[in-house]
Scaffold this motif. Structure first.
Motif, PDB file in Angstrom:
ATOM      1  N   ALA A  66       0.852  -1.188   0.000  1.00 17.03           N
ATOM      2  CA  ALA A  66       0.000   0.000   0.000  1.00 17.03           C
ATOM      3  C   ALA A  66       0.891   1.242   0.000  1.00 17.03           C
ATOM      4  O   ALA A  66       2.103   1.157   0.201  1.00 17.03           O
ATOM      5  N   ARG A  67       0.289   2.370  -0.241  1.00 12.79           N
ATOM      6  CA  ARG A  67       1.016   3.643  -0.155  1.00 12.79           C
ATOM      7  C   ARG A  67       0.222   4.566   0.764  1.00 12.79           C
ATOM      8  O   ARG A  67      -0.973   4.795   0.553  1.00 12.79           O
ATOM      9  N   ARG A  68       0.898   5.094   1.755  1.00 12.85           N
ATOM     10  CA  ARG A  68       0.211   5.921   2.749  1.00 12.85           C
ATOM     11  C   ARG A  68       1.030   7.173   3.036  1.00 12.85           C
ATOM     12  O   ARG A  68       2.256   7.122   3.128  1.00 12.85           O
ATOM     13  N   ILE A  69       0.326   8.292   3.152  1.00 11.63           N
ATOM     14  CA  ILE A  69       0.942   9.556   3.516  1.00 11.63           C
ATOM     15  C   ILE A  69       0.926   9.705   5.033  1.00 11.63           C
ATOM     16  O   ILE A  69      -0.118   9.525   5.671  1.00 11.63           O
ATOM     17  N   LYS A  70       2.077  10.021   5.607  1.00  7.00           N
ATOM     18  CA  LYS A  70       2.141  10.284   7.041  1.00  7.00           C
ATOM     19  C   LYS A  70       1.743  11.741   7.295  1.00  7.00           C
ATOM     20  O   LYS A  70       2.193  12.651   6.607  1.00  7.00           O
ATOM     21  N   THR A  71       0.888  11.927   8.291  1.00  5.22           N
ATOM     22  CA  THR A  71       0.372  13.258   8.587  1.00  5.22           C
ATOM     23  C   THR A  71       0.580  13.601  10.057  1.00  5.22           C
ATOM     24  O   THR A  71       0.770  12.722  10.900  1.00  5.22           O
ATOM     25  N   GLN A  72       0.544  14.872  10.328  1.00  8.22           N
ATOM     26  CA  GLN A  72       0.657  15.383  11.693  1.00  8.22           C
ATOM     27  C   GLN A  72      -0.427  16.442  11.896  1.00  8.22           C
ATOM     28  O   GLN A  72      -0.672  17.253  11.001  1.00  8.22           O
ATOM     29  N   SER A  73      -1.065  16.398  13.032  1.00  9.79           N
ATOM     30  CA  SER A  73      -2.149  17.343  13.316  1.00  9.79           C
ATOM     31  C   SER A  73      -1.594  18.603  13.976  1.00  9.79           C
ATOM     32  O   SER A  73      -0.679  18.543  14.811  1.00  9.79           O
ATOM     33  N   VAL A  74      -2.145  19.735  13.590  1.00 12.43           N
ATOM     34  CA  VAL A  74      -1.740  21.008  14.174  1.00 12.43           C
ATOM     35  C   VAL A  74      -2.989  21.869  14.383  1.00 12.43           C
ATOM     36  O   VAL A  74      -3.942  21.797  13.602  1.00 12.43           O
ATOM     37  N   LYS A  75      -2.977  22.630  15.447  1.00 16.12           N
ATOM     38  CA  LYS A  75      -4.115  23.501  15.741  1.00 16.12           C
ATOM     39  C   LYS A  75      -3.598  24.883  16.104  1.00 16.12           C
ATOM     40  O   LYS A  75      -2.786  25.038  17.013  1.00 16.12           O
ATOM     41  N   MET A  76      -4.073  25.851  15.365  1.00 14.33           N
ATOM     42  CA  MET A  76      -3.733  27.235  15.654  1.00 14.33           C
ATOM     43  C   MET A  76      -4.930  27.906  16.325  1.00 14.33           C
ATOM     44  O   MET A  76      -4.964  28.084  17.526  1.00 14.33           O
ATOM     45  N   ILE A  77      -5.907  28.248  15.485  1.00 12.86           N
ATOM     46  CA  ILE A  77      -7.162  28.814  15.977  1.00 12.86           C
ATOM     47  C   ILE A  77      -8.288  28.112  15.241  1.00 12.86           C
ATOM     48  O   ILE A  77      -8.236  27.939  14.020  1.00 12.86           O
ATOM     49  N   GLY A  78      -9.310  27.662  15.958  1.00 15.93           N
ATOM     50  CA  GLY A  78     -10.412  26.975  15.314  1.00 15.93           C
ATOM     51  C   GLY A  78     -10.148  25.483  15.197  1.00 15.93           C
ATOM     52  O   GLY A  78      -9.458  24.878  16.027  1.00 15.93           O
ATOM     53  N   GLN A  79     -10.659  24.892  14.125  1.00 13.53           N
ATOM     54  CA  GLN A  79     -10.527  23.454  13.924  1.00 13.53           C
ATOM     55  C   GLN A  79      -9.085  23.069  13.575  1.00 13.53           C
ATOM     56  O   GLN A  79      -8.431  23.767  12.809  1.00 13.53           O
ATOM     57  N   PRO A  80      -8.577  21.951  14.150  1.00 15.22           N
ATOM     58  CA  PRO A  80      -7.243  21.489  13.764  1.00 15.22           C
ATOM     59  C   PRO A  80      -7.245  20.937  12.340  1.00 15.22           C
ATOM     60  O   PRO A  80      -8.281  20.537  11.814  1.00 15.22           O
ATOM     61  N   TYR A  81      -6.087  20.920  11.733  1.00 16.20           N
ATOM     62  CA  TYR A  81      -5.947  20.358  10.393  1.00 16.20           C
ATOM     63  C   TYR A  81      -4.684  19.506  10.345  1.00 16.20           C
ATOM     64  O   TYR A  81      -3.788  19.650  11.179  1.00 16.20           O
ATOM     65  N   ASP A  82      -4.642  18.614   9.361  1.00 13.89           N
ATOM     66  CA  ASP A  82      -3.506  17.716   9.200  1.00 13.89           C
ATOM     67  C   ASP A  82      -2.660  18.165   8.024  1.00 13.89           C
ATOM     68  O   ASP A  82      -3.183  18.617   7.004  1.00 13.89           O
ATOM     69  N   TYR A  83      -1.347  18.013   8.155  1.00 16.20           N
ATOM     70  CA  TYR A  83      -0.445  18.303   7.050  1.00 16.20           C
ATOM     71  C   TYR A  83       0.440  17.082   6.794  1.00 16.20           C
ATOM     72  O   TYR A  83       0.704  16.277   7.682  1.00 16.20           O
TER      73      TYR A  83
END
Length: 220
Positions: A66-83
């Motif tokens: 399989a191929r998978r992207i590794k992500t990390q969650s970050v939260k500044m203001i509001g909803q967190p997002y993954d990069y």
């Protein structure tokens, strides 16, 4: 404004009949494992044809990575997002049907012992114990027809034609080496095929389709 049925069976039938959109089957593939550099000097006159045929014809199943992207969650203001910050690899597993000469067990045992021998506290150089693996996906009934002639029992030539299979996709693993050989169980019960599973590590892999512009499934 036009309207159409998004679930039209006739349209689905046309797509399947076109050839390119026909469902792919899981039981037509080939496997090639190159011999690592260190085994050229360790093996006495390696039989390349025997190696290729033993690996390819007796590969019972292959687990494609399989191929998978590794992500990390970050939260500044509001909803967190993954990069995204990288990729995560998955090992390749191959299952082989054992032959009476135990070729597969011997080949992978030698490969692993030459990589990291259990009687020494050292390993071989990386470039010497790694090899490339190629897995080809094939499909039957391509639009390529082979025409030839052969003699019958009476010595008379008979013309024949055969529709050839064609490769549709390839997985290429670079810098691969086996790191795990499964256990094998012998018993006095009903006879069954003896198999081994081999897991491989690798640097990276590439996937690509094969020449649809020049080898189409379309009969035209």
């Amino acid at each position: 404004m036009g309207y159409r049925n998004p679930n039209s069976f006739l349209r689905f039938s046309d797509l399947v009949a076109s050839g390119e959109k026909e469902p792919s089957k899981s039981n037509l593939f080939s496997v090639e494992i190159s011999i690592p550099t260190m085994m050229y000097t360790q093996m006495i006159h390696p039989q390349y044809r025997e190696h290729y045929e033993s690996i390819n014809y007796f590969a019972d199943s292959v687990t494609l990575p399989a191929r998978r992207i590794k992500t990390q969650s970050v939260k500044m203001i509001g909803q967190p997002y993954d990069y995204a910050y990288g990729q995560q690899k998955q090992e390749v597993r191959m299952s082989f049907i054992m032959t009476k000469d135990m070729y597969h067990r011997q080949f992978f045992e030698n490969w692993m012992n030459l990589t990291a021998n259990d009687s020494e506290n050292r390993v071989t150089f990386y470039d010497e114990y790694t090899a490339d693996i190629q897995i080809l996906k094939w499909e039957n009934a391509a639009n390529v027809v082979y025409r030839g002639a052969a003699n019958n029992q009476a010595g008379r030539p008979i013309k024949f034609e055969q529709r050839m299979n064609r490769s549709t996709a390839v997985w290429q693993m670079y810098g691969a080496f086996p790191f795990d050989i499964s256990a094998m169980t012998l018993n006095n019960g009903p006879a069954d095929l003896l198999k081994i599973d081999v897991d491989f590590k690798y640097e990276r892999f590439r996937f690509d389709t094969v020449g649809e512009d020049v080898l189409s499934f379309n009969p035209n």
